[in-house]
Design a protein around this motif. Structure first.
Motif, PDB file in Angstrom:
ATOM      1  N   UNK A  89       6.502 -13.200   6.935  1.00 26.57           N
ATOM      2  CA  UNK A  89       7.024 -12.706   5.666  1.00 26.57           C
ATOM      3  C   UNK A  89       6.180 -11.593   5.067  1.00 26.57           C
ATOM      4  N   UNK A  90       4.894 -11.543   5.429  1.00 29.93           N
ATOM      5  CA  UNK A  90       3.974 -10.623   4.770  1.00 29.93           C
ATOM      6  C   UNK A  90       3.016  -9.976   5.772  1.00 29.93           C
ATOM      7  N   UNK A  91       2.587  -8.770   5.429  1.00 33.64           N
ATOM      8  CA  UNK A  91       1.633  -8.014   6.230  1.00 33.64           C
ATOM      9  C   UNK A  91       0.496  -7.563   5.329  1.00 33.64           C
ATOM     10  N   UNK A  92      -0.719  -7.719   5.800  1.00 32.34           N
ATOM     11  CA  UNK A  92      -1.898  -7.291   5.056  1.00 32.34           C
ATOM     12  C   UNK A  92      -2.105  -5.797   5.268  1.00 32.34           C
ATOM     13  N   UNK A  93      -2.319  -5.060   4.177  1.00 32.95           N
ATOM     14  CA  UNK A  93      -2.647  -3.633   4.253  1.00 32.95           C
ATOM     15  C   UNK A  93      -3.885  -3.383   3.404  1.00 32.95           C
ATOM     16  N   UNK A  94      -4.740  -2.488   3.895  1.00 32.81           N
ATOM     17  CA  UNK A  94      -5.951  -2.167   3.145  1.00 32.81           C
ATOM     18  C   UNK A  94      -6.336  -0.726   3.372  1.00 32.81           C
ATOM     19  N   UNK A  95      -7.152  -0.216   2.438  1.00 31.50           N
ATOM     20  CA  UNK A  95      -7.623   1.163   2.553  1.00 31.50           C
ATOM     21  C   UNK A  95      -7.133   2.027   1.416  1.00 31.50           C
ATOM     22  N   UNK A  96      -7.076   3.312   1.669  1.00 34.68           N
ATOM     23  CA  UNK A  96      -6.651   4.312   0.700  1.00 34.68           C
ATOM     24  C   UNK A  96      -5.159   4.158   0.413  1.00 34.68           C
ATOM     25  N   UNK A  97      -4.794   4.166  -0.863  1.00 39.58           N
ATOM     26  CA  UNK A  97      -3.407   3.927  -1.266  1.00 39.58           C
ATOM     27  C   UNK A  97      -2.434   4.915  -0.629  1.00 39.58           C
ATOM     28  N   UNK A  98      -2.773   6.186  -0.604  1.00 43.96           N
ATOM     29  CA  UNK A  98      -1.860   7.182  -0.023  1.00 43.96           C
ATOM     30  C   UNK A  98      -1.695   6.973   1.481  1.00 43.96           C
ATOM     31  N   UNK A  99      -2.772   6.591   2.183  1.00 43.84           N
ATOM     32  CA  UNK A  99      -2.671   6.288   3.616  1.00 43.84           C
ATOM     33  C   UNK A  99      -1.804   5.056   3.854  1.00 43.84           C
ATOM     34  N   UNK A 100      -1.967   4.053   2.999  1.00 41.43           N
ATOM     35  CA  UNK A 100      -1.156   2.832   3.104  1.00 41.43           C
ATOM     36  C   UNK A 100       0.319   3.165   2.926  1.00 41.43           C
ATOM     37  N   UNK A 101       0.628   3.987   1.928  1.00 43.61           N
ATOM     38  CA  UNK A 101       2.025   4.371   1.697  1.00 43.61           C
ATOM     39  C   UNK A 101       2.582   5.142   2.892  1.00 43.61           C
ATOM     40  N   UNK A 102       1.795   6.035   3.474  1.00 46.61           N
ATOM     41  CA  UNK A 102       2.245   6.761   4.672  1.00 46.61           C
ATOM     42  C   UNK A 102       2.573   5.789   5.797  1.00 46.61           C
ATOM     43  N   UNK A 103       1.701   4.794   5.986  1.00 43.96           N
ATOM     44  CA  UNK A 103       1.898   3.790   7.038  1.00 43.96           C
ATOM     45  C   UNK A 103       3.178   2.982   6.795  1.00 43.96           C
ATOM     46  N   UNK A 104       3.408   2.581   5.551  1.00 39.96           N
ATOM     47  CA  UNK A 104       4.606   1.799   5.213  1.00 39.96           C
ATOM     48  C   UNK A 104       5.860   2.650   5.371  1.00 39.96           C
ATOM     49  N   UNK A 105       5.803   3.896   4.942  1.00 39.53           N
ATOM     50  CA  UNK A 105       6.959   4.794   5.087  1.00 39.53           C
ATOM     51  C   UNK A 105       7.286   5.035   6.556  1.00 39.53           C
ATOM     52  N   UNK A 106       6.256   5.147   7.407  1.00 40.59           N
ATOM     53  CA  UNK A 106       6.482   5.338   8.842  1.00 40.59           C
ATOM     54  C   UNK A 106       7.216   4.154   9.460  1.00 40.59           C
ATOM     55  N   UNK A 107       7.078   2.974   8.853  1.00 43.59           N
ATOM     56  CA  UNK A 107       7.779   1.774   9.340  1.00 43.59           C
ATOM     57  C   UNK A 107       9.213   1.703   8.819  1.00 43.59           C
ATOM     58  N   UNK A 108       9.636   2.702   8.034  1.00 48.84           N
ATOM     59  CA  UNK A 108      11.018   2.748   7.559  1.00 48.84           C
ATOM     60  C   UNK A 108      11.241   2.172   6.177  1.00 48.84           C
ATOM     61  N   UNK A 109      10.190   1.836   5.475  1.00 53.41           N
ATOM     62  CA  UNK A 109      10.307   1.293   4.118  1.00 53.41           C
ATOM     63  C   UNK A 109      10.017   2.423   3.126  1.00 53.41           C
ATOM     64  N   UNK A 110      11.021   2.789   2.330  1.00 55.06           N
ATOM     65  CA  UNK A 110      10.866   3.957   1.450  1.00 55.06           C
ATOM     66  C   UNK A 110      10.998   3.631  -0.030  1.00 55.06           C
ATOM     67  N   UNK A 111      11.799   2.660  -0.370  1.00 55.09           N
ATOM     68  CA  UNK A 111      11.958   2.254  -1.765  1.00 55.09           C
ATOM     69  C   UNK A 111      11.201   0.950  -1.954  1.00 55.09           C
TER      70      UNK A 111
END
Length: 178
Positions: A89-111
Motif C-alpha cells: 500500500x505504501x512506498x518509503x521516499x526520502x531525500x530532496x523534495x524536488x527529486x522525490x517529486x520527479x521520481x513519483x512523476x516518472x512512475x506516472x503519478x501526477x496529481x
C-alpha cells in the motif's frame, strides 16, 4: 503533463490539525447525521497518489481500516522501511523534495494529495502546493500541531469556493496564484 499537488485537510478555528497531545478525536466529535463526506470522494477521484509524512502514516496505520485506495508515498528521512503489512500500500521516499517529486512523476503519478502538517509545510516552503481545501471545525484548541509554519516568502492563493456543512463546518477551497 499537468501536475498538481493538492491539500485536503481539516483544522481547528485557530489553525491546528491535532491537539496538544497529537490527538485528532476532536475532528470526529461533531454529529454528522447525513454521513456527508464533505467533498472527499470528489477530491480523491482527481488524485493519482498520496504523499504523507511519517507521523501521519503512523497515525493512519493505527486505524482499524486502511482508507486509501490510491498508493501512498511516505516522506521520511528517519524511517528505514515500511512495515511488512503495508508494503503493498505504501512506498518509503526520502531525500530532496524536488527529486522525490520527479521520481513519483516518472512512475506516472501526477496529481498528488499532500497530507500531514510537516509535509504540507515542506511543500509550502518549496512553493509546491497548487490547491488547498481547508475545512474549519469550530473548535479553538489553543495549541497543538499547526497546519502552517514559517515561510521564506509570501504565497498568494485565491479563494475559489466556500461551502458550509451541517450549519457548523466551513470548507474553503484555495488555488495558488502564479
Amino acid at each position: 503533463m499537468n501536475q498538481k499537488n493538492k491539500v485536503f485537510i481539516a483544522t481547528s478555528l485557530d489553525g491546528y490539525i491535532a491537539d496538544r497531545n497529537g490527538e485528532i478525536d476532536w475532528l470526529l466529535s461533531l454529529p454528522n447525521p447525513e454521513n456527508d463526506d464533505m467533498g472527499y470522494k470528489e477530491f480523491i477521484a482527481q488524485i493519482d497518489a498520496l504523499i504523507m509524512g511519517r507521523n501521519t502514516f503512523e497515525v493512519v496505520c493505527g486505524f482499524d481500516t486502511w482508507y486509501y485506495e490510491k498508493h501512498v508515498f511516505v516522506l521520511s528521512n528517519s524511517m528505514t522501511e515500511i512495515p511488512a503489512n503495508f508494503r503493498d500500500k505504501a512506498t518509503l521516499v526520502k531525500g530532496n523534495l524536488n527529486d522525490i517529486l520527479d521520481e513519483i512523476h516518472e512512475k506516472g503519478y501526477h496529481n498528488l494529495y499532500i497530507d500531514g502538517g510537516k509535509t504540507i509545510q515542506s511543500f509550502l516552503k518549496e512553493d509546491r502546493i497548487d490547491e488547498m481545501i481547508i475545512t474549519l471545525i469550530p473548535y479553538l484548541l489553543g495549541g497543538g500541531i499547526s497546519l502552517f509554519g514559517d515561510l521564506t516568502k509570501t504565497l498568494e492563493f485565491e479563494a475559489v469556493d466556500t461551502k458550509i456543512f451541517l450549519n457548523t463546518i466551513v470548507q474553503n477551497h484555495f488555488v495558488r496564484k502564479r
